[in-house]
Structures are given as C-alpha cells and as structure tokens.
Design an enzyme around this catalytic site. Structure first.
Site, PDB file in Angstrom:
ATOM      1  N   ILE A 214       0.843  -1.191   0.000  1.00  0.00           N
ATOM      2  CA  ILE A 214       0.000   0.000   0.000  1.00  0.00           C
ATOM      3  C   ILE A 214       0.881   1.245   0.000  1.00  0.00           C
ATOM      4  O   ILE A 214       0.741   2.123  -0.839  1.00  0.00           O
ATOM      5  CB  ILE A 214      -0.960   0.007   1.203  1.00  0.00           C
ATOM      6  CG1 ILE A 214      -1.936  -1.173   1.089  1.00  0.00           C
ATOM      7  CG2 ILE A 214      -1.717   1.321   1.283  1.00  0.00           C
ATOM      8  CD1 ILE A 214      -2.901  -1.272   2.236  1.00  0.00           C
ATOM      9  N   THR A 215       1.825   1.310   0.925  1.00  0.00           N
ATOM     10  CA  THR A 215       2.757   2.443   0.958  1.00  0.00           C
ATOM     11  C   THR A 215       4.207   1.997   0.800  1.00  0.00           C
ATOM     12  O   THR A 215       5.098   2.832   0.792  1.00  0.00           O
ATOM     13  CB  THR A 215       2.610   3.210   2.290  1.00  0.00           C
ATOM     14  OG1 THR A 215       2.864   2.311   3.383  1.00  0.00           O
ATOM     15  CG2 THR A 215       1.221   3.790   2.434  1.00  0.00           C
ATOM     16  N   ASP A 273      -1.058   3.721  12.392  1.00  0.00           N
ATOM     17  CA  ASP A 273      -0.574   2.335  12.472  1.00  0.00           C
ATOM     18  C   ASP A 273      -0.218   2.030  13.922  1.00  0.00           C
ATOM     19  O   ASP A 273       0.928   1.753  14.258  1.00  0.00           O
ATOM     20  CB  ASP A 273       0.640   2.148  11.555  1.00  0.00           C
ATOM     21  CG  ASP A 273       0.936   0.667  11.304  1.00  0.00           C
ATOM     22  OD1 ASP A 273       0.088  -0.175  11.647  1.00  0.00           O
ATOM     23  OD2 ASP A 273       2.029   0.365  10.784  1.00  0.00           O
TER      24      ASP A 273
END
Length: 509
Positions: A214-215, A273
């Site tokens: 995703i990143t 996160d």
C-alpha cells in the site's frame, strides 16, 4: 429502473455509484453527490434483510453525479471497478437505488471518540458494518482515530475477535499448520518466500496468504507475482495446499478478515498504524487462515516501524495476550531493522535476491538468508519430532541440499508460472557517494519512498539495487545504489528525491 453500466475507474476499494444529473427517475437534488446510497438488483428492494456486498442483490456505495452524457446516459447507473466487482451483476442488468438505512453502529464510533470502552457486541456491530461497506472513508477514519486515542488490551481482543468472525475461515486437516508474519517496515525483507519452501520441504503445512503493497515498494504478494500467479480463490488455494503442502498467494481473494482490508485502505494513507490496530489486523487474519502456530518477526531500528527494544517488548506482550486468549500459539522474534534486507528493493529485484538464496548462489545476500533461516527454524520446531534447538540446523540443511528450491519450483508450477522476465527497469540512475567513508546507516523509510517514486510496485522492474550496505567502505563518486524505472518521469522523481537526501549516512575515515 436504471440500466447497470461498468465505469472503468479504479477507486481503490471504495464503492462508487454514478448517476446522471439528467436522470428522469431520480432527482439529483434528492441524492446528493457524496451521499451514501444502496444499489439493488431487485424491484422488491424494500422487503427482507440486506444481503451485503458481493451478494449480487444489494451494495452500499457513495454517489457521484455525472454531467457528461458521453460518460453516462440519463437512464444508466454506473459502478466503479471495485463496486462492479462486489455487486457481481452483468452490465445491462436492471437496477434501482435507494436511501440506505441508518447505520446504528456509528453510535459506537461516537462513543469511542468520546473515550468510552466498547464492549464485544459493539465492536461486532461496527466491524460487521465496515465489512459490508456501510461506512464511508470519513466514518472509517473517525473509528480509527477514536481507537488510536485509547484502547484497553481487552478492547484489542474484542476488535480482533470481531474482525476474525467476519468473512471466511479456513480449516485444515493437516497438523500442525504453521504460519509466519513480519510486521513490516523494512524494504527487501522477503523472508516469507524463503521460509515457506523450507517449511514445505520439511513436511509441515504452511498456507501463506500475503498482502500487496500500500505504501511500501513491494509486498510479498507483489514479489511472488513476479514468479507465479497469486490472485487465487479459496477452492484453488485448498487444492494447491493439498498438492504441495503450502502456498504463497494474495490474501485479498480468499476473503480472510475482510473488514481489515477495508480499514487498511484508510489507515495507511493517514499514517495510523498503532500497535493495537496492528495486533488486531495480523492476528485476525492468522486465526481465519487456520494457523495453529505462528512465528512473528518484529524488526527494531531507528527508521523501522518499531524504533526501540522497549517498544518491541510492549508490542510483544500485547501480541502474546491476544493470541493466548484466541488459543493461537505464538512465538515472537525481535530482530534488527537497521537497514534494508538484501540488495534489491522492488518486486523483480527482491525476487532476484530470493532466488539467489534458494539457489545457494555465492553472491546471495547473507542477511536475507540468515534471517529466513532463523524464522524457518522457529517454525520447524513446531514439529513434535524435532528436538528443541535443532530447527535452524534443519532449515539450513533443507536450503543447502536444494530441497527448498525444489519445493519452491513445485509451488510455482502449482500456482501457475509467471511469464514475466526477471529484468530490472530499462532506465537507470546511479546515486553517488558524496564523500569517502564507511556506511554508518541507511534510512529504510527514505529508501522505500525513493523506490516508490521510481514506480514500484506498479511497475515490477522499478526499484533500487543497493551496492553498499552498513559497514562497507565507499569512495566519493562511487555509486551507493542504482535507481531502476520504466518511465523517464518516474526516474526523474526518484533521482530528484535521492539528490536531496540519498538516505545514507557515511562516516568519514
């Protein structure tokens, strides 16, 4: 009624419906842009309970209003690629839209924002609605922020249970069934692609589902896709595991903890996160995947997800508490995360490193090999027939004998070999050392960002090829690493970022 039309727009896991402003059946003023609607494929849509996304009957979606008649006709309802996939109905199908029922679980989100401890039933309600796509991204963000502000250990357990109870659950006849996971944050750390074939070669069952990036510049699924097909459903996954003893596939198709997949799409871009959400995310998927023994890798380093050993210990204790309550035996390994693992960052470059280790090539990255052997050894010791302390020795034997390579070859054949050539991107730029000295540290976050700008993981050959690692000497002007890209614009973006800060700290000698 309206006629269903597929709109070729990638809205990245968000269901979007498109309605013409000139629609003669529904007033655009009544269905405002960005409002939530419910798309149905039956006229008696008002009766009976909802069937949720993917049922082919009802789909919650966010409405966009279209003014261009070339894109959407007045009597058509468009669905984005993600919404069309979830709805599961063909183009031309008669459909209707309606105002959705109020999402009652949003009261729980408001309570959490105000600092209240939520019950198991309340987390169940929230997660059911998240998985059913009844929450907008704004509402998901509110839930995540509320949880990030304060959660008890009991709430983390409740959230994990709620996430595990939505979606498919896999059960395996094989014993023991083992799994391995790393919390991430270290570029090039593709140990799973070495651990899985070693464990298969030993004879344990390891049905490994992995995520896409995703990143980061590459997830395990992105890198494995260079070698074999990973977009595999539940039935085919079972057949592959029965045939080979394991798999290395993308978890998105097997619908394990689907609420987590939805939460992540908002969580990662916002940079939320927390350790609580991390624990719930990882353990819910491991429980639903049918794991009976889990080895978890927590890398610690100044630019890793976990920055200190004290933080790693706190995270370890939370994992142990939740896993223990769920009845999942877990072994946690705290490892060094001071720099990228291996030499390559990006799908093809990381796959090259993995194959070099499995083939026992002389230049194979030692750090990737030794970390994979450590984790594989811990999993092998879940076998009652293996004496304590002998797991890593057994893992090394399986790697050096070629048994692990043969297991990977069987796995690739079963999943379907890729036709992609293992060739890095055709455009390259060498980032020079600014001075003579010894590499003191490498910034994992910076390296990941440069590789992303180069085009990874969307372009499999993009990424970074590291020529120098920590402790190695370099002379001024020598290349520290090479940026690979497929487009000149991507190469320019990555080279510009590297020029401002190349991510290396070099100590003068």
């Amino acid at each position: 009624m309206l006629t269903l039309k597929r709109i070729a727009i990638d809205t990245h896991r968000e269901s979007i419906a498109y309605l013409s402003r000139d629609c003669p059946l529904y007033r655009a003023e009544e269905f405002l842009a960005l409002a939530k609607v419910e798309v149905t494929a039956r006229e008696d849509r008002g009766s009976g309970p909802g069937n949720g996304p993917g049922s082919g009957l009802r789909l919650p979606a966010v409405l966009n209003i279209v003014d261009d008649p070339h894109l959407l006709g007045a009597n058509e309802l468009g669905l984005s690629e993600e919404a069309f996939r979830l709805f599961g109905q063909p183009e031309g199908m008669p459909v209707w839209i309606d105002h959705p029922k109020p999402v009652e679980s949003l009261d729980c989100v408001r309570a959490k924002i105000q600092g209240r401890v939520l019950s198991q039933a309340e987390y169940n309600a929230v997660i059911r609605d998240v998985a059913a796509r009844r929450y907008s991204k704004m509402e998901i963000a509110a839930f995540l922020v509320g949880c990030a502000s304060f959660m008890t250990a009991a709430e983390v357990l409740s959230l994990t249970r709620a996430m595990a109870n939505v979606g498919h659950k896999l059960d395996w006849d094989h014993r023991p069934v083992v799994d391995k996971h790393c919390i991430g944050g270290i570029p090039g750390n593709r140990t799973s692609m070495i651990v899985v074939p070693i464990v298969i070669a030993h004879g344990l069952t390891i049905p490994k589902t992995s995520s896409r990036a995703i990143t980061s510049p590459a997830g395990t699924a992105d890198t494995m896709e260079v070698l074999a097909r990973v977009d595999i459903g539940t039935d085919e996954m079972r057949a592959i595991v029965e045939k080979t003893g394991g798999c290395l596939i993308w978890g998105g198709r097997v619908n394990l903890s689907p609420a987590d997949d939805v939460l992540i799409t908002v969580e990662r871009p916002l940079g939320i996160d927390t350790r609580e959400q991390m624990v719930a995310s990882i353990l819910s998927k491991k429980v639903t995947a049918g794991a009976r023994h889990l080895v978890l890798d927590i890398p610690v380093g100044p630019t890793a997800k976990v920055r200190s050993r004290a933080d790693a210990v706190r995270l370890r204790k939370l994992f142990e508490y939740v896993a223990g309550e769920l009845g999942l035996p877990i072994e946690i390994v705290i490892t060094e995360g001071l720099e990228p693992i291996g030499r390559g960052i990006g799908p093809i470059l990381e796959a090259r490193d993995v194959l070099a280790v499995l083939r026992n090539e002389p230049g194979a990255p030692a750090d990737l090999r030794e970390r994979a052997l450590l984790l594989a050894g811990q999993l092998i010791e879940a076998d009652p027939a293996v004496r304590g302390g002998q797991g890593m020795r057994r893992a090394r034997e399986l790697l050096q004998s070629g048994a692990a390579l043969r297991a990977m070859e069987r796995l690739i054949e079963a999943q379907g070999p890729s036709s992609l050539a293992l060739v890095p991107g055709p455009l390259g730029y060498d980032v020079p050392a600014p001075q003579d000295g010894v590499v003191q540290s490498i910034d994992c976050l910076r390296m990941a960002r440069i590789a992303r700008l180069a085009g990874a993981p969307a372009f499999k050959g993009a990424g970074l090829d590291l020529f120098r690692k920590t402790g190695e000497t370099v002379r001024k002007g020598e290349p520290l690493y090479r940026i690979h890209a497929g487009l000149q614009s991507d190469l320019g973006f990555a080279a510009d970022l590297a020029g401002r800060d190349n991510g290396y700290v070099i100590a003068a000698t």
